[in-house]
Design an enzyme around this catalytic site. Structure first.
Site, PDB file in Angstrom:
ATOM      1  N   ILE A  12      40.826  52.186  37.767  1.00 15.19           N
ATOM      2  CA  ILE A  12      40.320  52.279  39.148  1.00 15.19           C
ATOM      3  C   ILE A  12      41.432  51.926  40.131  1.00 15.19           C
ATOM      4  O   ILE A  12      41.634  52.615  41.144  1.00 15.19           O
ATOM      5  CB  ILE A  12      39.084  51.370  39.347  1.00 15.19           C
ATOM      6  CG1 ILE A  12      38.006  51.731  38.328  1.00 15.19           C
ATOM      7  CG2 ILE A  12      38.538  51.516  40.779  1.00 15.19           C
ATOM      8  CD1 ILE A  12      36.786  50.821  38.355  1.00 15.19           C
ATOM      9  N   ASP A  31      51.034  44.071  38.407  1.00 18.17           N
ATOM     10  CA  ASP A  31      50.280  44.336  37.173  1.00 18.17           C
ATOM     11  C   ASP A  31      51.090  43.795  35.996  1.00 18.17           C
ATOM     12  O   ASP A  31      52.318  43.918  35.976  1.00 18.17           O
ATOM     13  CB  ASP A  31      50.078  45.854  37.029  1.00 18.17           C
ATOM     14  CG  ASP A  31      48.930  46.205  36.094  1.00 18.17           C
ATOM     15  OD1 ASP A  31      47.985  46.879  36.558  1.00 18.17           O
ATOM     16  OD2 ASP A  31      48.967  45.810  34.915  1.00 18.17           O
ATOM     17  N   ASN A  32      50.391  43.215  35.012  1.00 14.90           N
ATOM     18  CA  ASN A  32      51.129  42.724  33.827  1.00 14.90           C
ATOM     19  C   ASN A  32      51.200  43.782  32.727  1.00 14.90           C
ATOM     20  O   ASN A  32      51.755  43.519  31.662  1.00 14.90           O
ATOM     21  CB  ASN A  32      50.519  41.419  33.298  1.00 14.90           C
ATOM     22  CG  ASN A  32      49.122  41.602  32.734  1.00 14.90           C
ATOM     23  OD1 ASN A  32      48.624  42.723  32.632  1.00 14.90           O
ATOM     24  ND2 ASN A  32      48.499  40.502  32.353  1.00 14.90           N
ATOM     25  N   LEU A  33      50.620  44.943  32.971  1.00 11.62           N
ATOM     26  CA  LEU A  33      50.646  46.077  32.035  1.00 11.62           C
ATOM     27  C   LEU A  33      50.026  45.730  30.678  1.00 11.62           C
ATOM     28  O   LEU A  33      50.284  46.402  29.690  1.00 11.62           O
ATOM     29  CB  LEU A  33      52.068  46.628  31.848  1.00 11.62           C
ATOM     30  CG  LEU A  33      52.728  47.192  33.116  1.00 11.62           C
ATOM     31  CD1 LEU A  33      54.141  47.708  32.809  1.00 11.62           C
ATOM     32  CD2 LEU A  33      51.886  48.313  33.736  1.00 11.62           C
ATOM     33  N   GLY A  36      47.067  48.170  31.747  1.00  6.74           N
ATOM     34  CA  GLY A  36      47.440  49.286  32.620  1.00  6.74           C
ATOM     35  C   GLY A  36      48.617  50.061  32.065  1.00  6.74           C
ATOM     36  O   GLY A  36      49.165  49.738  31.001  1.00  6.74           O
ATOM     37  N   PHE A  73      42.015  44.076  41.465  1.00  8.09           N
ATOM     38  CA  PHE A  73      41.388  44.789  40.338  1.00  8.09           C
ATOM     39  C   PHE A  73      41.702  44.135  39.000  1.00  8.09           C
ATOM     40  O   PHE A  73      40.953  44.303  38.041  1.00  8.09           O
ATOM     41  CB  PHE A  73      41.893  46.245  40.266  1.00  8.09           C
ATOM     42  CG  PHE A  73      41.540  47.056  41.462  1.00  8.09           C
ATOM     43  CD1 PHE A  73      40.350  47.747  41.527  1.00  8.09           C
ATOM     44  CD2 PHE A  73      42.399  47.120  42.560  1.00  8.09           C
ATOM     45  CE1 PHE A  73      40.007  48.490  42.640  1.00  8.09           C
ATOM     46  CE2 PHE A  73      42.074  47.855  43.677  1.00  8.09           C
ATOM     47  CZ  PHE A  73      40.877  48.538  43.724  1.00  8.09           C
ATOM     48  N   THR A 117      31.000  43.961  40.076  1.00  4.86           N
ATOM     49  CA  THR A 117      30.337  44.776  39.057  1.00  4.86           C
ATOM     50  C   THR A 117      28.817  44.748  39.116  1.00  4.86           C
ATOM     51  O   THR A 117      28.224  43.738  39.526  1.00  4.86           O
ATOM     52  CB  THR A 117      30.764  44.282  37.652  1.00  4.86           C
ATOM     53  OG1 THR A 117      30.002  44.968  36.667  1.00  4.86           O
ATOM     54  CG2 THR A 117      30.508  42.797  37.487  1.00  4.86           C
ATOM     55  N   TYR A 141      31.377  38.564  31.517  1.00  3.80           N
ATOM     56  CA  TYR A 141      32.130  39.420  32.445  1.00  3.80           C
ATOM     57  C   TYR A 141      31.500  39.368  33.838  1.00  3.80           C
ATOM     58  O   TYR A 141      32.171  39.071  34.838  1.00  3.80           O
ATOM     59  CB  TYR A 141      32.174  40.857  31.912  1.00  3.80           C
ATOM     60  CG  TYR A 141      32.659  41.860  32.927  1.00  3.80           C
ATOM     61  CD1 TYR A 141      33.891  41.689  33.553  1.00  3.80           C
ATOM     62  CD2 TYR A 141      31.887  42.967  33.281  1.00  3.80           C
ATOM     63  CE1 TYR A 141      34.335  42.603  34.500  1.00  3.80           C
ATOM     64  CE2 TYR A 141      32.324  43.878  34.220  1.00  3.80           C
ATOM     65  CZ  TYR A 141      33.546  43.690  34.824  1.00  3.80           C
ATOM     66  OH  TYR A 141      33.988  44.575  35.765  1.00  3.80           O
ATOM     67  N   LYS A 145      32.930  37.647  37.562  1.00  2.00           N
ATOM     68  CA  LYS A 145      33.040  38.319  38.861  1.00  2.00           C
ATOM     69  C   LYS A 145      32.219  37.582  39.921  1.00  2.00           C
ATOM     70  O   LYS A 145      32.611  37.488  41.087  1.00  2.00           O
ATOM     71  CB  LYS A 145      32.572  39.773  38.738  1.00  2.00           C
ATOM     72  CG  LYS A 145      33.504  40.645  37.911  1.00  2.00           C
ATOM     73  CD  LYS A 145      34.841  40.863  38.622  1.00  2.00           C
ATOM     74  CE  LYS A 145      35.742  41.782  37.846  1.00  2.00           C
ATOM     75  NZ  LYS A 145      36.950  42.167  38.556  1.00  2.00           N
TER      76      LYS A 145
END
Ligand code: UDP
Length: 325
Positions: A12, A31-33, A36, A73, A117, A141, A145
């Site tokens: 997203i 981003d820590n990949l 991603g 995100f 979410t 989860y 959030k």
């Protein structure tokens, strides 16, 4: 406006980056990949490889880039996994989010958009689900959030940080260049399309004994580009005050209906086999998005499941091995 997007290499996040750039924003992706893909990050966005667990690197990021807004995100995002490994969610998701928010408050960033979410609603009393539905997370989860939504309400009161909590129902679909690529893949539509590509033998239906018309879970599938547009509208409205929106199309489709539509779109038989329920899955999650429609004029451009699956199918056919291609 300069926007910091955490998790901008994810599904997203990367599509939101694409839309933000189209809208004229300057974008920094952090981003820590871990989940991603570097290739998902738009070439016009600046990429910083880093981890939200590392407070010092977030402070450095804020000092170096001085963002006007943050879109958050980066997170573990799987309901099923969160039932197996709750502390990845109750601890890591919450701690990383709080690190980010604390740094934002310290560095005077006054706008935050949180990716939240539908799993906040574990057993909704009323469907479609409005923002006034009592929150009762269906899994760790959802709980993680909700903890971040609550933290943002305090940032508003104590630091004048305006926020939008956007509660996505089932994000799906693709742009021409960006789509869904998780390892391992756990989401319904990409798995169904992997069957159509011949990469899997069948799709397993997680429970066909729910109290729903055909016994399978009902979800509200919303196109990722429509979600991205909602972020841009929410960002523009943020200075008028913090807000929370449920984001879906208002229509629910069962797991079996998704499979049937995918068979029509792909022309593949897509064998399906019933299996046990997946812990943490509510029977029905369908959004009422009347609030964001009324307040911000958000209208999904992809209200039809068929068009959503067509866009995902086009991406999966062009990228049969995801971003590894
Ligand atoms: N689902 C399924 N088989 C799969 C993956 C998912 O039956 O292999 C079901 C799942 O139980 C849920 C729906 O499909 O009812 C959507 O699941 P997904 O993981 O895509 O999204 P979620 O609802 O967890 O956000």
């Amino acid at each position: 406006m300069k926007i910091l997007v955490t998790g901008g290499a994810g599904y997203i996040g990367s599509v939101v980056v694409e839309e933000l750039l189209r809208d004229g924003a300057e974008v920094v992706v952090f981003d820590n990949l871990s989940q991603g893909h570097r290739a998902a990050v738009h070439h016009q966005a600046e990429f910083v490889h880093g981890d939200l667990a590392d407070r010092a690197s977030i402070d450095e990021l804020m000092r170096a880039h001085r963002p006007d807004a943050i879109m958050h995100f980066a997170a573990h995002t799987l309901v099923g996994e969160s039932m197996q490994q709750p502390f990845l969610y109750l601890h890591d998701n919450v701690m990383c989010g709080l690190n980010l928010f604390e740094s934002a408050a310290k560095h005077g960033v006054r706008r935050v958009i949180l990716s939240s979410t539908a799993n906040l609603f574990g057993a909704p009393e009323r469907v479609p689900i409005t923002e006034s539905e009592p929150v009762a997370p269906g899994s760790p989860y959802g709980e993680s959030k909700y903890a971040l939504e609550r933290a943002l309400s305090w940032l508003d009161r104590l630091y004048q940080v305006r926020s939008a909590c956007l509660r996505y129902f089932n994000a799906c679909g693709a742009t021409v260049e960006r789509g869904e690529d998780h390892h391992p893949e756990t989401h319904l539509i990409p798995i169904v399309l992997q069957v159509a590509l011949g990469q899997r033998d069948h799709i397993r239906i997680f429970g066909d004994d729910y109290d729903t018309p055909d016994g399978t879970c009902v979800r509200d599938y919303v196109h990722v580009v429509d979600l991205a547009r909602a972020h841009i509208l929410a960002l523009r409205a943020l200075d008028e005050g913090s807000r929370t929106y449920n984001l879906g199309t208002g229509r629910g489709f069962s797991v079996k209906e998704v499979i049937t539509t995918a068979r029509e779109v792909t022309g593949h038989a897509i064998p399906a086999e019933p299996g046990p329920r997946r812990p943490g899955d509510p029977a029905v999650l369908v959004a009422s998005s009347e609030r964001i429609r009324a307040e911000l004029g958000w209208t999904p451009a992809y209200p039809e499941l068929r068009a959503i699956i067509e866009s995902a199918w086009r991406w999966h056919r062009n990228h049969p091995h995801g971003y590894d291609d």
